[in-house]
Write an enzyme that holds these catalytic residues in place. Structure first.
Site, mmCIF file in Angstrom:
data_model
loop_
_atom_site.group_PDB
_atom_site.id
_atom_site.type_symbol
_atom_site.label_atom_id
_atom_site.label_comp_id
_atom_site.label_asym_id
_atom_site.label_seq_id
_atom_site.Cartn_x
_atom_site.Cartn_y
_atom_site.Cartn_z
ATOM 1 N N LYS A 189 12.224 -30.298 -6.460
ATOM 2 C CA LYS A 189 12.868 -29.528 -5.395
ATOM 3 C C LYS A 189 14.307 -29.975 -5.103
ATOM 4 O O LYS A 189 15.141 -29.179 -4.690
ATOM 5 C CB LYS A 189 12.052 -29.632 -4.101
ATOM 6 C CG LYS A 189 10.661 -29.007 -4.194
ATOM 7 C CD LYS A 189 10.728 -27.500 -4.177
ATOM 8 C CE LYS A 189 9.337 -26.855 -4.137
ATOM 9 N NZ LYS A 189 9.413 -25.396 -4.397
ATOM 10 N N GLU A 246 12.165 -23.222 4.899
ATOM 11 C CA GLU A 246 10.726 -23.135 5.105
ATOM 12 C C GLU A 246 10.081 -24.209 4.236
ATOM 13 O O GLU A 246 10.688 -24.660 3.267
ATOM 14 C CB GLU A 246 10.207 -21.758 4.655
ATOM 15 C CG GLU A 246 10.027 -21.607 3.140
ATOM 16 C CD GLU A 246 11.317 -21.700 2.335
ATOM 17 O OE1 GLU A 246 12.390 -21.424 2.911
ATOM 18 O OE2 GLU A 246 11.261 -22.074 1.148
ATOM 19 N N SER A 255 6.002 -31.689 -12.152
ATOM 20 C CA SER A 255 7.035 -31.306 -11.197
ATOM 21 C C SER A 255 7.102 -32.203 -9.963
ATOM 22 O O SER A 255 8.124 -32.259 -9.299
ATOM 23 C CB SER A 255 6.827 -29.852 -10.765
ATOM 24 O OG SER A 255 5.506 -29.673 -10.296
#
Lengths: 266, 411
Positions: free
Chosen positions: B97, B119, B385
């Site tokens: 991210k 969010e 990830s």
């Protein structure tokens, strides 16, 4: 053509009073009587809201109304039945007000046909931008429905032109930034928006978002051809949903609004 | 422009369409902020100084390039394909991210914005956003469903420690989609000074394209690393798909490599009934949610369905629009792994390689594990990830026997 005829009839006299109701709140059987009460109180056009699970453009009052209506079993098909029922007793212009996804799922062509048959006069799809609207708007118009689009204080002159091009019946002006809901003070962004839109269209302009009192309605009515109240009306439904006085309260609130608009001209 | 899209570029048209998918479906008030964002992004993309600063942050702050790791013991245990992991879990803040957050934070600063909203579902994007806001001195508000706040308490605290305000969302299912709706409501109200840092390849154009671009670095590095290590490209690449940002990031640089199978793994949850999973391709149909047209879990009346996954990061009703396009073109295939398969995969990876994956990534690991035994001679690449630290409470709940076994030595 009930929408155009209504605006034409009021031209030069006073602004139109437009009320939003979430259809099926608190239950589908009650909506026709609520519409009748608003009409008795002097409302000129009803926006019939289709409840949606994820209403991104709405504030807490209409979010809660949507949840109540969905809980009560209100689907798009049910909203059309409600319209049909209203039409048995009334010729008030009806605008179907929906998010796009329920309409896509129903099918745009099927909805256009069924909406006309149910006595709906026009459609406003909150999250259908003019860029994506081409085919949907064409289908609706060909079926005989007006297509109303939104213009906002952030709309550029280019976007205002596109909104005008795709709209019929009237254009809905979002009078300020933000979601639906009542506000203490009206925004200063309405006047420039109205003058911008007048340059690109001769359609009537109705303004909404944030209007909750007769005084505010009159203030907006001096600029616009129509004044839309949503959350203030839905809040009365919420607060009186279990009361026998609900219809009476809606009627008297509508009466106070229409009284405030009498003698006001744009 | 529709239909002119090719795999060579896989760029959306001017209105953000990947084929029929994507686009912009938002209230009119958001159109001008989206146009402003798009113009700013396209200008930044052409600016070498922007790329130089991003590159510097990715290397020296986030920890790029990330390693590519040959998982020998896991591969031997399964007795088939040679499995490699792209170690995005080793990045600062624990997941991929941060790639997107650094890029968008630089863009926000370029646009003169002082307040950033986001969010979050699992909290990983919220933590990455809070991190870059601390780094750049932005005011930060993260919307998070109350149900997710309960499931991911540690990440809530991490965000607060980083100086962000976590705004609980009590509407709807109180999960990711409700957090996105609330962030959109904030943006529509405060667009002038506020930057909306969307965390996945979702939403209205330009987000799916822009978020994809910021994560392409994963695939660009992996492609060069595989060539260096194996002198060939992998036979298949596996990545989990919630919104789909890590998957599109690793897939995109391989789109033209026809010999490389691209496999996206959605959350199969605890069953195939609507509401029990987040497998949009097998259980959904095209529709519009929160700005984009793509595969969507919805009921017969077009209301958005509830979703379930043990992994909060995959628990969302709409798949990113470029994935819908890649599936339609037959370029990528999409399957799902159940909660149970993901948990078992996490355990096996932990015990064979000493790597505890995030529950999201464990879905991709599960599919690679399923296929590896019958893929002798092949090379698999799995995008790992994120790391599993944030999921320790959920692992504990699901592996009660480990938690309850008392002293591991007999006295």
């Amino acid at each position: 053509m009930r929408i155009s005829a209504m605006f034409e009839g009021l031209k030069g006299k006073r602004p139109a009073l437009i009320a939003y109701l979430t259809a099926g709140d608190p239950s589908p059987v009650r909506t026709p009587a609520l519409v009748a009460a608003l009409e008795r109180g002097g409302v000129d056009l009803i926006e019939l809201g289709v409840p949606f699970s994820d209403p991104v453009a709405d504030g807490p009052v209409i979010q809660a109304a949507s949840e109540r209506a969905i809980q009560a079993g209100t689907t798009l098909g049910k909203v059309l039945e409600i319209a049909e029922e209203i039409r048995r007793h009334s010729q008030i212009p009806l605008l179907l007000f929906s998010y796009l996804n329920p309409v896509m799922k129903y099918g745009v062509s099927a909805l256009a046909r069924d909406a006309v048959n149910a006595g709906i006069d026009g459609v406003l799809l909150t999250d259908l931008t003019v860029e994506e609207a081409g085919k949907t708007a064409r289908v609706m118009r060909e079926a005989g429905l007006d297509t109303v689009f939104l213009a906002s204080p952030t709309s550029s002159p280019r976007r205002m032109e596109m909104v005008a091009k795709h709209s019929s019946g009237f254009i809905y002006l979002v009078s300020r930034m933000g979601v639906t809901g009542e506000r203490q003070a009206l925004s200063g962004s309405l006047a420039p928006l109205i003058s911008g839109m007048r340059k690109v269209t001769t359609l009537p302009l109705a303004a909404g978002f944030g209007i909750s009192t007769p005084e505010q309605a009159a203030q907006v009515g001096r600029l616009a051809d129509g004044v839309v109240l949503g959350s203030a009306i839905v809040r009365i439904v919420e607060q009186n949903q279990n009361s026998e006085d609900l219809e009476k309260k809606l009627e008297s609130f509508a009466r106070s609004l229409s009284a405030a608009l009498h003698g006001v001209s744009a | 422009m529709r239909g002119s899209l090719s795999l060579k570029s896989s760029q959306p048209d001017a209105l953000g369409h990947f084929g029929e998918f994507g686009g912009r479906y938002v209230p009119e008030t958001l159109m001008s902020p989206l146009e402003e964002l798009e113009a700013a992004y396209l200008a930044a993309k052409e600016d070498p100084a922007f790329h130089a600063e991003l590159q510097d942050l990715l290397s020296n702050y986030a920890g790029r390039p990330t390693a590519i790791y040959h998982a020998r013991r896991l591969s031997e245990t399964l007795g088939g394909a040679r499995i490699y992991f792209k170690r995005e879990d080793l990045l600062h803040t624990g997941a991929h991210k941060i790639n997107n957050c650094l890029g968008q934070a630089l863009l926000a600063r370029r646009m003169g914005k002082k307040r950033v909203i986001a969010e979050t579902g699992a909290g990983q994007h919220g933590v990455a956003t809070a991190t870059v806001c601390a780094l750049f001195g932005f005011e930060c508000v993260v919307y998070m469903g109350e149900e997710d706040m309960r499931r991911q308490r540690l990440n809530v605290f991490r965000m607060r420690l980083l100086g962000a305000r976590v705004a609980g969302v009590a509407t709807g299912s109180r999960t990711l989609k409700d957090a996105i709706s609330e962030a959109m409501r904030d943006w529509v109200t405060n667009a002038g000074a506020t930057y909306y840092l969307l965390g996945s390849a979702l939403g209205a154009h330009p987000y799916p394209m822009m978020v994809r671009d910021f994560h392409r670095v994963i695939g660009v590095e992996a492609r060069a690393q595989m060539l260096e290590r194996e002198s060939r490209l992998p036979d298949a690449i596996f990545a989990c798909v919630g919104g789909g940002s890590n998957a599109i990031g690793i897939f995109h640089p391989f789109l033209e490599d026809k010999g490389v199978k691209l496999v996206g793994i959605e959350a199969g949850g605890r069953g195939t009934r609507l509401g029990e999973h987040a497998a949009r391709f097998s259980g959904g149909s095209p529709g519009v949610l929160q700005g984009a047209y793509s595969y969507l879990l919805q009921d017969a009346d077009g209301q958005i369905a509830l979703t379930h996954s043990v992994s909060a990061g995959l628990d969302y009703a709409l798949v990113g629009p470029e994935h819908a396009w890649l599936q339609q073109q037959g370029r990528a295939e999409y399957t799902s792994a159940t909660d149970e398969q993901a948990l078992e995969a996490a355990k096996l990876l932990s015990r064979t390689e000493g790597i505890i994956p995030a529950l999201e990534s464990a879905h991709a690991v599960a599919e690679a594990i399923r296929r590896a035994p019958s893929a002798k001679g092949q090379v698999f690449l799995v995008n790992l990830s994120g790391r599993g630290d944030k999921d320790m409470d959920i692992y504990r709940e699901n592996f009660i026997e480990l938690d309850a076994q008392g002293s591991d030595y007999a006295h």
